[in-house]
Write an enzyme that holds these catalytic residues in place. Structure first.
Site, PDB file in Angstrom:
ATOM      1  N   ALA A 162       0.850  -1.196   0.000  1.00 27.63           N
ATOM      2  CA  ALA A 162       0.000   0.000   0.000  1.00 27.63           C
ATOM      3  C   ALA A 162       0.882   1.241   0.000  1.00 27.63           C
ATOM      4  O   ALA A 162       2.110   1.147   0.074  1.00 27.63           O
ATOM      5  CB  ALA A 162      -0.899   0.004   1.235  1.00 27.63           C
ATOM      6  N   LYS A 163       0.224   2.362  -0.075  1.00 27.59           N
ATOM      7  CA  LYS A 163       0.904   3.638  -0.224  1.00 27.59           C
ATOM      8  C   LYS A 163       1.980   3.859   0.842  1.00 27.59           C
ATOM      9  O   LYS A 163       3.043   4.391   0.547  1.00 27.59           O
ATOM     10  CB  LYS A 163      -0.156   4.742  -0.149  1.00 27.59           C
ATOM     11  CG  LYS A 163       0.334   6.042  -0.692  1.00 27.59           C
ATOM     12  CD  LYS A 163      -0.784   6.974  -1.066  1.00 27.59           C
ATOM     13  CE  LYS A 163      -0.233   8.296  -1.547  1.00 27.59           C
ATOM     14  NZ  LYS A 163       0.705   8.128  -2.663  1.00 27.59           N
TER      15      LYS A 163
END
Ligand code: GLU
Length: 320
Positions: free
Chosen positions: A252-253
């Protein structure tokens, strides 16, 4: 041989989605098959305007093309699920006639969850079967409610394992009756649930090979129950391992530059991204290599079966 990729326009495409798309495309192209792009935009609460166009543009940038789908058309148009309600209605009426559907006044949360493909950890609790005897009238002119508020429809699941041979993961068995129980096929807002829409569309679009993310492995059992109830031919399935961060969580980010849009905006060449993705699944050494040049290198036997842990060092080599 017909393959497909089915993105949901609910957020940015990240490296994990890109690897799944690339592998689905390579599988089809290496076999000389057709590739279909289908937009799964039925989760109205999460779909964002413009995201579909951005995703499709980023996939093209990566070197992925499609023979049928948005912008191209094809014999199974439309390729956007929000325009395919009639197909889902037909399928629901067949299921109702076979006596496997019932109406259910269950919680808002259960129904909301049914809108999207259930990714890791998103599966709700098992349905207890409260409304099981509320059969649906198969003579109803329409079972899709087109935005009206209605009762959800669930499909009855009988006890027992559902087994299938995954091309990569081997023989897989799930017990949907114990795991999720009777599952939602039409939501309370009248739209088709993910499990129904994906099955109806893969069958209607004559998809022979479903290549998708590994977190949908257990959904396959429910989809097979729909294929069987509708007496549709079943495709082959290949579930691609997920990409995880070093902390073991889905990539994820917070792990770094992981969205295609961000990599592109930073001027990273698409060949660098495809080369990097191919290296994570043993198809090439890391370096620049265009998607089309990976076609002759595609081999299922080389693909990893375990989730791929993406380290900060690996990300730095891509975008550092
Ligand atoms: N639209 C689903 C997703 O983006 C994919 C479903 C599938 O490939 O079966 O998660």
């Amino acid at each position: 041989m017909r393959g497909r990729f089915a993105p949901s326009p609910t957020g940015a495409l990240h490296l994990g989605n890109a690897r799944t798309a690339l592998l689905a495309w390579l599988q089809a192209r290496a076999a000389g098959g057709a590739f279909v792009m289908r937009v799964e935009d039925l989760d109205f609460g999460r779909v964002r305007a413009g995201v579909m166009e951005t995703q499709l543009d980023e996939l093209r940038w990566l070197g992925i093309d499609w023979d049928e789908g948005p912008g191209v058309g094809g014999p199974h148009a439309p390729y956007v699920q929000s325009q395919r309600a009639e197909r889902y209605d037909d399928a629901l009426r067949v299921l109702a006639a076979r006596g496997v559907l019932f109406e259910c006044a269950c919680s808002r949360r259960d129904i909301a969850a049914a809108a999207s493909a259930p990714h890791a950890g998103e599966e709700g609790p098992r349905y207890t079967g409260t409304c099981r005897e509320r059969r649906v009238d198969p003579a109803a002119p329409s079972l899709m409610a087109h935005g009206r508020s209605v009762l959800a429809l669930r499909m009855r699941v009988e006890p027992g394992d559902v087994c299938f041979e995954d091309w990569l993961m081997g023989r897989c068995c799930f017990g949907p009756a114990d795991e999720t129980g009777d599952f939602v096929v039409r939501r309370k807002d009248g739209a088709a649930a993910y499990q129904l829409a994906v099955t109806v569309d893969d069958a209607a679009m004559e998809i022979t090979h479903v290549v998708r993310g590994g977190d949908l492995l257990s959904s396959t059992a429910r989809q097979l129950l729909i294929y069987r109830a509708l007496r549709l031919p079943e495709p082959a399935f290949l579930h691609v391992p997920l990409m995880l961060g070093e902390d073991g969580e889905r990539l994820a980010k917070r792990h770094g530059s992981v969205s295609l849009g961000e990599l592109r905006a930073r001027g990273i060449a698409p060949e660098r991204v495809t080369g990097w993705l191919a290296a994570t699944c043993n198809l090439a050494d890391e370096g620049e290599i265009a998607a089309r040049d990976l076609i002759p290198r595609f081999a299922i036997a080389r693909l990893p079966r375990d989730p791929t842990v993406i380290t900060a060092a690996m990300l730095a080599r891509l975008a550092g």
